[in-house]
Design an enzyme around this catalytic site. Structure first.
Site, PDB file in Angstrom:
ATOM      1  N   HIS A 213       0.048   6.394  -0.534  1.00 54.02           N
ATOM      2  CA  HIS A 213      -0.521   7.634  -1.075  1.00 54.02           C
ATOM      3  C   HIS A 213      -1.208   8.458   0.005  1.00 54.02           C
ATOM      4  CE1 HIS A 213      -0.704   5.708  -5.373  1.00 54.02           C
ATOM      5  NE2 HIS A 213       0.517   5.874  -4.921  1.00 54.02           N
TER       6      HIS A 213
ATOM      7  N   HIS B 178       5.561  10.959  -9.646  1.00 53.28           N
ATOM      8  CA  HIS B 178       4.912   9.935  -8.834  1.00 53.28           C
ATOM      9  C   HIS B 178       5.925   9.190  -7.965  1.00 53.28           C
ATOM     10  CE1 HIS B 178       1.722   7.323  -7.539  1.00 53.28           C
ATOM     11  NE2 HIS B 178       2.595   6.328  -7.609  1.00 53.28           N
TER      12      HIS B 178
ATOM     13  N   ASP C  17       5.635   8.623  -3.965  1.00 59.24           N
ATOM     14  CA  ASP C  17       5.826   7.354  -3.261  1.00 59.24           C
ATOM     15  C   ASP C  17       6.912   7.466  -2.198  1.00 59.24           C
ATOM     16  OD1 ASP C  17       3.854   5.929  -4.553  1.00 59.24           O
ATOM     17  OD2 ASP C  17       5.202   4.965  -5.988  1.00 59.24           O
TER      18      ASP C  17
ATOM     19  N   HIS D 214       9.583   1.006  -3.619  1.00 61.78           N
ATOM     20  CA  HIS D 214       9.088   0.768  -2.266  1.00 61.78           C
ATOM     21  C   HIS D 214      10.047  -0.092  -1.438  1.00 61.78           C
ATOM     22  CE1 HIS D 214       5.351   2.693  -3.211  1.00 61.78           C
ATOM     23  NE2 HIS D 214       5.010   1.808  -4.125  1.00 61.78           N
TER      24      HIS D 214
END
Length: 306
Positions: free
Chosen positions: A77, A234, A238, A261
């Protein structure tokens, strides 16, 4: 276009997502060509960690940067905020082993960076630009990328949940669009997953104050959603943060489906491990206007941009 850093140092404290304990963050100016540099501070002194695709130790819950015994968790973030706001050089000091989760978005970090102010530096900005298309597919998920003067994302997600379903967002990253459209989107999770993580001693700092939590039918947060499509926003946040693990800001247009991720890091490792094939370094200078879809030039070239 010249490199930038922040004008002054600024600090804050918050709760760590993993530990549930108070952690401390300081953002400090950095010299030209320093890039993004993390500093681990504890009773043994200070050690430095440089973001790199192969420096990612874990992608469970968040992205963890590590070297040897030193590790800093939940870096995506703050990295998204730094890249999204167009900052080239900055020192990020961390006490407590992880970044504060804040409200689960990048908005508090954008706020801190704006309070610190932006300082233009003397040297031309350097970027890593994709020079040919690449497709990276794993188990029905994919990242497809192509040359582009800037950083643009077409991102789609699909969840079998009545409030999510299929969501898609097209995003061209500028400081204004990042702050307005992406930075405020919070991390999210499902109640059964949260309960399982807690039972295993994980996500001890997670709460409805810093995440959107869903049960089988809807959102448990009293304040609801910030955007109807906050979930895909979001995921874009990311992605910006995970791509910021590259040595320099990355240029390209990315089509992404259902990534996370782990896949983000696998993709970044792939193109940087094969940098001679996929990437070139560019130095940005001048004030002319270049077409957004113009071919990218070799590493030694100067790119005139708006």
């Amino acid at each position: 276009m010249r490199q930038t850093t922040i004008r002054k140092s600024i600090s804050c404290s918050g709760i760590g997502l993993h530990s549930g304990k108070k952690v401390h963050l300081s953002l400090r100016p950095a010299p030209e060509d320093a890039g993004v540099l993390f500093c681990v501070r504890d009773e043994d002194g200070s050690r430095f960690l440089k973001p790199a695709p192969d420096a990612v130790r874990s992608t469970r819950l968040a992205t963890t940067l590590a070297r040897g015994k030193d590790a800093i968790a939940t870096v995506e973030h703050i990295l998204a905020a730094v890249r999204g706001m167009g900052i080239d050089n900055i020192r990020i000091e961390v006490q407590g082993g992880e970044l504060p989760i804040m409200d689960g978005s990048a908005a508090p970090f954008v706020y801190l960076l704006r309070l610190a102010g932006l300082q233009e530096q003397g040297r031309a900005r350097r970027v890593l630009a994709l020079k040919k298309p690449v497709e990276f597919v794993r188990d029905g998920k994919w990242i497809k990328a192509a040359p582009h003067q800037g950083f643009a994302v077409d991102y789609a997600i699909e969840f079998p949940h009545p409030l999510i379903g299929r969501q898609q967002l097209s995003f061209d990253c500028t400081p204004e669009s990042f702050a307005r459209n992406v930075a405020k989107a919070r991390t999210f999770g499902f109640l059964h997953e949260v309960e399982m993580l807690r039972q295993n001693g994980l996500a001890l700092g997670g709460s409805l104050e810093n995440a959107v939590v869903l049960d089988e039918y809807g959102v448990l947060n009293d304040d609801g959603l910030r955007y109807k499509d906050e979930f895909v926003r979001h995921k874009v946040l990311d992605f910006v943060g995970d791509m910021a693990m590259a040595e320099l800001p990355l240029w390209g247009r990315f089509e992404v489906f259902a990534s996370g991720h782990a896949l983000n890091n696998e993709f970044l490792r792939h193109i940087t491990d094969n940098a001679d094939e996929y990437l070139c370094e560019m130095h940005l200078s001048g004030v002319g206007v270049a077409a957004h879809d113009a071919p990218l030039r070799p590493a030694v070239a100067e790119a005139a941009i708006a």
